[in-house]
Scaffold this motif. Structure first.
Motif, PDB file in Angstrom:
ATOM      1  N   LEU A  45     -64.343  17.134  13.911  1.00 32.86           N
ATOM      2  CA  LEU A  45     -63.072  16.467  14.213  1.00 32.86           C
ATOM      3  C   LEU A  45     -61.906  17.467  14.185  1.00 32.86           C
ATOM      4  CD1 LEU A  45     -62.242  13.511  14.793  1.00 32.86           C
ATOM      5  CD2 LEU A  45     -61.555  13.335  12.399  1.00 32.86           C
TER       6      LEU A  45
ATOM      7  N   ASN B 274     -69.995  14.063   4.584  1.00 36.54           N
ATOM      8  CA  ASN B 274     -69.206  13.937   5.814  1.00 36.54           C
ATOM      9  C   ASN B 274     -68.752  15.269   6.382  1.00 36.54           C
ATOM     10  OD1 ASN B 274     -69.231  11.135   6.043  1.00 36.54           O
ATOM     11  ND2 ASN B 274     -67.653  10.948   4.476  1.00 36.54           N
TER      12      ASN B 274
ATOM     13  N   LEU C  97     -69.127  13.585  19.549  1.00 39.28           N
ATOM     14  CA  LEU C  97     -68.592  12.534  18.675  1.00 39.28           C
ATOM     15  C   LEU C  97     -68.571  11.161  19.358  1.00 39.28           C
ATOM     16  CD1 LEU C  97     -65.545  14.369  17.035  1.00 39.28           C
ATOM     17  CD2 LEU C  97     -67.691  13.790  15.928  1.00 39.28           C
ATOM     18  N   LEU C  98     -68.517  11.166  20.690  1.00 39.66           N
ATOM     19  CA  LEU C  98     -68.339   9.896  21.405  1.00 39.66           C
ATOM     20  C   LEU C  98     -69.624   9.305  21.981  1.00 39.66           C
ATOM     21  CD1 LEU C  98     -65.005  10.626  23.326  1.00 39.66           C
ATOM     22  CD2 LEU C  98     -65.301   9.423  21.169  1.00 39.66           C
TER      23      LEU C  98
ATOM     24  N   PHE D  34     -69.016  15.976  10.247  1.00 41.16           N
ATOM     25  CA  PHE D  34     -68.106  15.140  11.037  1.00 41.16           C
ATOM     26  C   PHE D  34     -66.674  15.667  10.944  1.00 41.16           C
ATOM     27  CE2 PHE D  34     -65.087  11.553  10.915  1.00 41.16           C
ATOM     28  CZ  PHE D  34     -65.184  11.150  12.236  1.00 41.16           C
TER      29      PHE D  34
END
Lengths: 313, 296
Positions: free
Chosen positions: A116, A109, A296-297, A112
Motif C-alpha cells: 500500500l 499485515n 491489491l485489486l 499489505f
C-alpha cells in the motif's frame, strides 16, 4: 545456468539476477537515481524472499552509492554538516520504521502495508514527475526545441516555518541557513518510509532536499549519496545480525549487473534530453505502481498466502 | 553392504515391534511366529529363522540412493534428481514416500476490505508439516487401494496424511463451528502453494518396475529444507500394504555455500561487517576504474 543462493536457500538463473541488476543499473546511470525502489520489488517478483531481497538490496546499494559518493565528494558536492544531521534523523526514523515493521509482522499485515505504501509513494512521485516533465516538454516545444529549464523551486511554507525554529545553522555548501530540526525531521520521516519499504530512500530524499529544504540539486544528490552509504552500511550490519538475511552471492551478482548497466545508462543518457529522461522514469515508476495496485485489486488465485516479513532499512 | 545391513536391521526391528507375530504374504509361505517362553533350542531356532527371513526381506527391501545424498553447492540447479531403487516382491506395486524435516508456516487469508481491496483478514500458523513431501507410485493409487486404505496407510494422493498431521494455531480463534472448515481451507491453500514450487508432489505411475526391481526419480527443489529426509517404500498387492523398507538420506550445503550460511548464522557481526566492507571496496574500485560516480 542456475546459481544457488545460500541465504535465500534457492537456486535461480544467474543471468536473470545479473540482468535485473543491469536493468536497475541502466536506469541508475540513465536518470541519476538509485534503483532500490525498483530492485526490491523486481527481486520479489522473481521469487526471492522479501526479507532477503530487502536486506541484500541495501548491501548492493552500499556498493552502488559509494562509488557515486566518492566521485561527488571529490567534486565538493557533499554537504557534510547537512548530511550528518539528515543521517541522524534517518537512523532515528529507521529505528522507528523497524519497530513498525515488527508490530505489523506480529499482526500479519506487513506485506499489505508495504504494498500500500509503495502504491501511494510511487503513484505520488511518478504522477508528479510525469506531469512536471510533460509541462517541461510542452514548454520546450513552445520555445522551438530548446531544452526547458525546470522552474526554480519557490520558497515553501515549511521552509518559512523552519526559519522561525530554534537551532538555526548555516550550511555553507548548500548556501542556506535553517533550523537543524528541519533536516533532522525530514531525515526521520524518510527513514521511517525507507525502513518500511525496504529501500534506500533516495527517490524520496532527493526531491525532498530540493523542493522542501531548498538545496541546490547537485549538492542534494551528493549529500544524499553520502548519507545513503552510511545508512545502508548500518542497515546491512543490522540485517545480518538480527535477521541473517544478507545474501552475499545475490549482492555480488546484482552489483556486477548494475555496474555494467550504469555505464551503458550513463552513455545513453547523453543522447536524451532532461525532460525526456524524467518522463521515461515517471512511466517506469508508474508501471511498477500499477503492478502493485493490480495485486491489491484483483482476486488472488489462492486466498491463502505465506506471511513473509518485509521491509528492511 | 552397510545399507543392506541397515535394511536387514530394519526388518528385524519390524519383527520385534510386531511382538513376534509377523506375517509376510509376499515371501512364499505364510510365516507365523507366536510368543513362547524362551528356551535355548527354541531361541537358536528362532535366531536362525529370523536371519533367514531378514536376509530374504533384506533382498526384497534394499534401497539404493543415487547420489547417496544431495549436496548443494553454489552451482546447484533449481532441481536436483535423486534416484531411489530397490527390489520388490514379484507382482507387487510399489509406492515411495519421501518426507523432509518438519517446518512451521505462517499464513494469511485474504478477504475484501472496503469492498474493493484484498487484504489479510485472518492469520494462522501451521506446525509439524514437512517442508517437502512426495508420493510416487508405480500405478494409480486409486487402483491399488481404497480411499480408506489410502488414508490408513498415509498414501493418499490428496494429502490426507498432511491434513491429519497438521497442527494449526489461529491468531484470533474462530467460532467453534467454523474452525474445522477454516483449518481445511488453510491447509488446502498451503498445499497449493507448496505444489506450485514442487515442494509437495504426487506422481502416480512414476515408479518404474522391471521384474522385481523398481526405480523412482524424485526432483528435489533447491528451496526444500536441509536435513535428514525419511524414505518409506511400500509394496502393495491385492489391497494389502507392506512396508518394504524405511531409510533416510541427507540434504546439505557444502563448500562456499555451507561456509557462507555458517558465517551468516554463527558469526553474524563479522559477516555483516564483511558484507559492508566488500560493498564499499567494490564501489570505490568501480568508481576509480570508471572515474565517475553513479547515482542513487
Amino acid at each position: 545456468m542456475d546459481i544457488y543462493l545460500p541465504i535465500a536457500s534457492m537456486s535461480i538463473n544467474i543471468f536473470l539476477l545479473i540482468g535485473l541488476g543491469g536493468i536497475v543499473g541502466f536506469l541508475s546511470g540513465l536518470f541519476g537515481v538509485g534503483g532500490g525502489f525498483l530492485l526490491t520489488p523486481l527481486l520479489i517478483f522473481s521469487g526471492i524472499p522479501p526479507t532477503v531481497a530487502a536486506a541484500s538490496d541495501s548491501n548492493q546499494i552500499v556498493a552502488a552509492a559509494s562509488s557515486g559518493a566518492y566521485a561527488h565528494s571529490r567534486m565538493g558536492n557533499v554537504d557534510l554538516k547537512m548530511g550528518i544531521i539528515i543521517l541522524l534523523g534517518g537512523i532515528v526514523g529507521g529505528s522507528i520504521g523497524v519497530q513498525i515493521i515488527k508490530v505489523l509482522r506480529v499482526m500479519g499485515n506487513v506485506d499489505f502495508v508495504i504494498k500500500l505504501i509503495y502504491v501511494i509513494m510511487l503513484g505520488t512521485i511518478g504522477g508528479f514527475m510525469f506531469i512536471e516533465s510533460l509541462n517541461a516538454l510542452k514548454r520546450s516545444k513552445a520555445q522551438g526545441g530548446e531544452e526547458a529549464h525546470p522552474h526554480e523551486p519557490k520558497e515553501s511554507v515549511v521552509r518559512k516555518l523552519a526559519a522561525k525554529l530554534p537551532l538555526q545553522m548555516h550550511f555553507e555548501k548548500s548556501r542556506m541557513t535553517t533550523s537543524a530540526i528541519f533536516p533532522f525531521v525530514l531525515g526521520t520521516a524518510v527513514g521511517i518510509l525507507a525502513a518500511i519499504m525496504g529501500v534506500g530512500g533516495g527517490f524520496i530524499m532527493v526531491p525532498s532536499m530540493i523542493y522542501i529544504l531548498g538545496m541546490p540539486t547537485i549538492v542534494a544528490i551528493g549529500t544524499d549519496l553520502f548519507q545513503i552509504v552510511l545508512t545502508c552500511i548500518n542497515v546491512t550490519i543490522q540485517q545480518a545480525i538480527r535477521n541473517h538475511t544478507v545474501d552475499l552471492v545475490l549482492v555480488i551478482l546484482l552489483f556486477i549487473g548494475s555496474t555494467i548497466g550504469a555505464q551503458i545508462g550513463a552513455r545513453v543518457s547523453r543522447h536524451l534530453r532532461g525532460e525526456q529522461l524524467r518522463i521515461l522514469l515517471a512511466v517506469i515508476v508508474l508501471i511498477v505502481m500499477v503492478k502493485m495496485l493490480v495485486d491489491l485489486l484483483v482476486t488472488p488465485d489462492n486466498l491463502i498466502s505465506l506471511a513473509r516479513g518485509g521491509g528492511g532499512h | 553392504m552397510e545399507r543392506k545391513l541397515r535394511i536387514a536391521d530394519c526388518g528385524l526391528r519390524n519383527l520385534k515391534e510386531n511382538s513376534f507375530h509377523a506375517s509376510w504374504s509376499f515371501l512364499g509361505a505364510r510365516r507365523v511366529i507366536t510368543r513362547r517362553p524362551f528356551k535355548l533350542p527354541a531361541l537358536t531356532g528362532l535366531i536362525l529363522m529370523v536371519l533367514l527371513v531378514t536376509s530374504q526381506f533384506g533382498q526384497a527391501g534394499t534401497l539404493r540412493f543415487e547420489p547417496a545424498g544431495l549436496e548443494r553447492t553454489l552451482f546447484s540447479n533449481r532441481f536436483q534428481t535423486l534416484t531411489i531403487s530397490g527390489s520388490a516382491p514379484e507382482g507387487a506395486q510399489v509406492v515411495v514416500k519421501i518426507v523432509s524435516p518438519p517446518k512451521a508456516f505462517n499464513l494469511n487469508k485474504s478477504g475484501k476490505g472496503l469492498g474493493f481491496i484484498w487484504l489479510p483478514i485472518s492469520h494462522a500458523e501451521i506446525k509439524k508439516l514437512p517442508g517437502m513431501y512426495a508420493l510416487l507410485s508405480s500405478g494409480k493409487l486409486s487402483g491399488m487401494l481404497s480411499p480408506e486404505q489410502q488414508k490408513t496407510n498415509g498414501l493418499s494422493p490428496d494429502y490426507q496424511e498432511i491434513y491429519q498431521k497438521a497442527e494449526i494455531h489461529f491468531k484470533s480463534p474462530p467460532k467453534e463451528e467454523e474452525a474445522a472448515s477454516l483449518k481445511k481451507e488453510y491447509i488446502a491453500g498451503l498445499i497449493k502453494i507448496l505444489e506450485q514450487g514442487g515442494l509437495y508432489q504426487v506422481q502416480e505411475e512414476a515408479v518404474q518396475l522391471s521384474g522385481v526391481q523398481f526405480t523412482a526419480r524424485i526432483k528435489h527443489p533447491a528451496d526444500a529444507p536441509l536435513g535428514e529426509y525419511q524414505v518409506f517404500c511400500y509394496a502393495v498387492k491385492e489391497g494389502k500394504t507392506d512396508l518394504l523398507a524405511q531409510d533416510k538420506f541427507q540434504v546439505k550445503q557444502i563448500g562456499l555455500a555451507e561456509w557462507l550460511t555458517h558465517q551468516a548464522g554463527s558469526n553474524a557481526v563479522i559477516y555483516g561487517i564483511l558484507a559492508a566492507l566488500i560493498a564499499v571496496a567494490a564501489g570505490l574500485l568501480v568508481g576509480m576504474v570508471f572515474k565517475k560516480g553513479g547515482g542513487h
